[in-house]
Design a protein around this motif. Structure first.
Motif, PDB file in Angstrom:
ATOM      1  N   GLY A 163      34.926  39.489  44.301  1.00  0.00           N
ATOM      2  CA  GLY A 163      34.669  38.357  43.484  1.00  0.00           C
ATOM      3  C   GLY A 163      34.825  39.153  42.315  1.00  0.00           C
ATOM      4  O   GLY A 163      34.810  38.100  40.530  1.00  0.00           O
ATOM      5  N   THR A 164      34.860  39.883  41.745  1.00  0.00           N
ATOM      6  CA  THR A 164      34.702  40.615  40.476  1.00  0.00           C
ATOM      7  C   THR A 164      35.926  39.867  39.610  1.00  0.00           C
ATOM      8  O   THR A 164      35.657  39.953  38.655  1.00  0.00           O
ATOM      9  N   ARG A 165      37.056  39.935  39.901  1.00  0.00           N
ATOM     10  CA  ARG A 165      38.514  40.023  39.247  1.00  0.00           C
ATOM     11  C   ARG A 165      37.649  38.401  38.705  1.00  0.00           C
ATOM     12  O   ARG A 165      38.185  38.396  37.269  1.00  0.00           O
ATOM     13  N   THR A 166      37.508  37.642  39.277  1.00  0.00           N
ATOM     14  CA  THR A 166      37.243  35.940  39.117  1.00  0.00           C
ATOM     15  C   THR A 166      36.037  36.105  38.075  1.00  0.00           C
ATOM     16  O   THR A 166      36.152  35.966  36.898  1.00  0.00           O
ATOM     17  N   LEU A 167      35.039  36.800  37.969  1.00  0.00           N
ATOM     18  CA  LEU A 167      33.511  37.364  37.419  1.00  0.00           C
ATOM     19  C   LEU A 167      34.374  38.397  35.905  1.00  0.00           C
ATOM     20  O   LEU A 167      34.185  37.459  35.178  1.00  0.00           O
TER      21      LEU A 167
END
Length: 553
Positions: free
Chosen positions: A25-29
């Motif tokens: 989920g890092t890219r989404t965050l």
């Protein structure tokens, strides 16, 4: 206890899961954080670039003659001059480029560090403090995703600033400011910004509160600046080599263009960021590594009153600012005795000081720097006046107002702390510059004049609190616009004098109507008018809060 949550949509779930493992989920965050900061980051980056570019262009105008630059070298060679700028090696060939690196890099490094710290704590500790992080983590989000995303945004912001500085300065056509040096100049800003972002990643794990995490990280900036100043002014580089700010200054940009000191910054950033990730695994979400102390089983009578409780919430910030403005005042006061020698060859400052007036150069210079001390104090009063908005957003106000406590008493207690605390900070700043200034100038009579000059800015501070109160009461979502007051006061009231802004611009600021003591005569009429305006704004703000609905995020 098991929480029941609604599963995200399949597409969102696949997007979040794409990072895998602890970084899922890092890219989404990252995209989410960039969207949240779509206004803040451009304002920071453009403000830093415009300030730097305008200053470099001003150097070309003011010091076109090599003799003028040589006279500045004589001024800057003093220990006080080196402490406020940078290492002596820049002075060996004082071109427009070396002037920019010498006088600007240390100053802007502090601002870049502040930007980076606020980015990281906003997207990590503040998310946990408001319980949003726990909600997000209930989806397919890794435990390190929040910290990784925050650091990524900080790195992207610093790289964007570095690119803008490199392209902007390199294309201005200023002699000695070439493309290669400009690329190093921008990279130095990015390197020091990434260091303090990584430091914030560590402090965010130590305490459970956003203000505490930001405060500790900002204290490292202050320590780095003090070490750099002590090393540069003391004739020994040992202390300066303990500071990241000292490292980037020792690239000697536009002079030697050394890249290798940036490796020290990157090494420290990697180690600090790694420590932040490791420490984050040793605590619970929402908690800090530093355990909260058990309070007294019985509250003091003062703490059970709105004013006492508000003061308890503000005391750490007030104490930190108090120490800071006192030391800052003492630093300025220590050079008052040599102000005439330091500034005698700088025509631009002489013109600005002549406009202020005063019987001595020390009085005129003190009147100018009083604006800086007042603006720093205004930063505190805005923070204090907007604390009710933070409490409202966090949902801590409704339980209090469900009792017999009225809205006016609750909000008014925070505003009283802002008003009294700001006045106290002015007194401490006055004591610092008064004691040090009287000692350096050898004139005991200067002490009461400087203390009085500092306190003269109290009505302007009260107006600043009033502006914040009105925004909080009537336009709570625009409450952060109150920061425009101290920013405008600094740009127009201080930089405007040096850059010869039209006088009417200063009249738009409450600080522009304060008599510039001790150089000028005391005028009570504007002081009384500012006080009445402040009282009206405070009443209007409280009335607006009494009438509107509460908002929580």
């Amino acid at each position: 206890m098991t929480a029941t949550t609604t599963s995200p949509a399949p597409s969102a779930d696949r997007s979040l899961a794409s990072g895998g493992g602890t970084l899922a989920g890092t890219r989404t965050l990252i995209r989410f954080n960039l969207r949240r900061d779509r206004v803040r980051l451009p304002v920071w980056i453009l403000a830093l670039f415009v300030t730097t570019a305008a200053t470099a262009d001003k150097y070309r105008t003011l010091y076109a003659d090599p003799a003028d630059r040589a006279s500045v070298v004589t001024t800057m060679e003093s220990p006080a001059g080196l402490a406020m700028t940078g290492p002596r090696h820049y002075l060996d060939d004082y071109t427009f480029g070396s002037m920019t690196g010498h006088q600007m890099l240390g100053f802007t490094a502090v601002l870049v560090g502040l930007m980076s710290i606020l980015i990281v704590t906003r997207h990590t500790r503040n998310e946990e403090e408001t319980n949003r992080a726990e909600l997000v983590r209930s989806t397919v989000v890794g435990r390190h995703a929040h910290l990784a995303a925050a650091l990524s945004v900080a790195v992207l912001a610093n790289l964007a600033l570095a690119l803008l500085l490199a392209l902007g300065l390199g294309s201005m056509g200023i002699d000695s400011i070439d493309v290669g040096g400009s690329l190093l100049y921008g990279s130095a800003h990015a390197a020091v910004g990434i260091v303090f972002a990584a430091v914030a990643a560590v402090t965010a794990q130590i305490t459970a509160h956003t203000r505490g995490a930001s405060g500790m990280a900002m204290a490292t900036i202050g320590l780095a600046y003090v070490l750099r100043a002590a090393g540069d002014s003391g004739g020994s580089d040992a202390l300066s080599w303990l500071s990241p700010i000292g490292w980037v200054q020792r690239t000697y940009v536009y002079v030697d263009n050394r890249w290798w000191p940036l490796l020290l910054c990157l090494s420290l950033a990697v180690l600090s960021a790694g420590a932040g990730f490791v420490l984050s695994t040793r605590r619970d979400v929402g908690a800090g590594l530093r355990a909260a102390r058990l309070g007294s089983p019985v509250a003091s009578p003062f703490l059970t009153r709105p004013l006492g409780f508000a003061l308890r919430l503000h005391r750490s910030t007030l104490a930190g600012f108090g120490a800071g403005v006192f030391l800052m005042g003492a630093m300025y006061g220590s050079i008052l005795g040599s102000a005439d020698d330091m500034l005698k060859n700088i025509d631009q400052l002489h013109e600005a000081l002549e406009d202020i007036g005063g019987t001595t150069m020390a009085e005129s210079f003190a009147s100018m720097v009083m604006v800086v001390l007042a603006v720093v104090t205004a930063v505190y009063v805005v923070m204090a006046a907007l604390r009710p908005r933070s409490e409202e957003n966090a949902g801590r106000v409704e339980p209090l107002l469900a009792t017999g406590l009225s809205r006016t008493r609750w909000a008014g207690s925070h505003l009283v702390v802002a008003l009294a605390g700001g006045t106290l900070l002015l007194l401490l700043a006055g004591l610092g510059i008064g004691v040090a200034g009287a000692a350096s100038a050898g004139d005991p009579g200067l002490f009461p004049k400087l203390v009085g000059a500092s306190l003269a800015y109290a009505p302007a501070l009260w107006v600043t609190v009033g502006v914040a109160a009105v925004l909080f009461g009537w336009l709570p979502r625009a409450a952060s616009a109150a920061w425009a007051v101290p920013v405008y006061a600094f740009v127009v009231g201080y930089l405007g004098k040096l850059l010869r802004f039209p006088p009417w611009l200063n009249n738009l600021s409450p600080f522009g109507h304060v008599p510039q003591l001790p150089a000028a005569e005391m005028r009570w009429t504007p002081m009384a008018v500012l006080t009445l305006i402040a009282a009206a704004l405070l009443w209007l703000g409280l009335e607006g809060f009494r009438r509107r609905d509460l908002e929580t995020k």
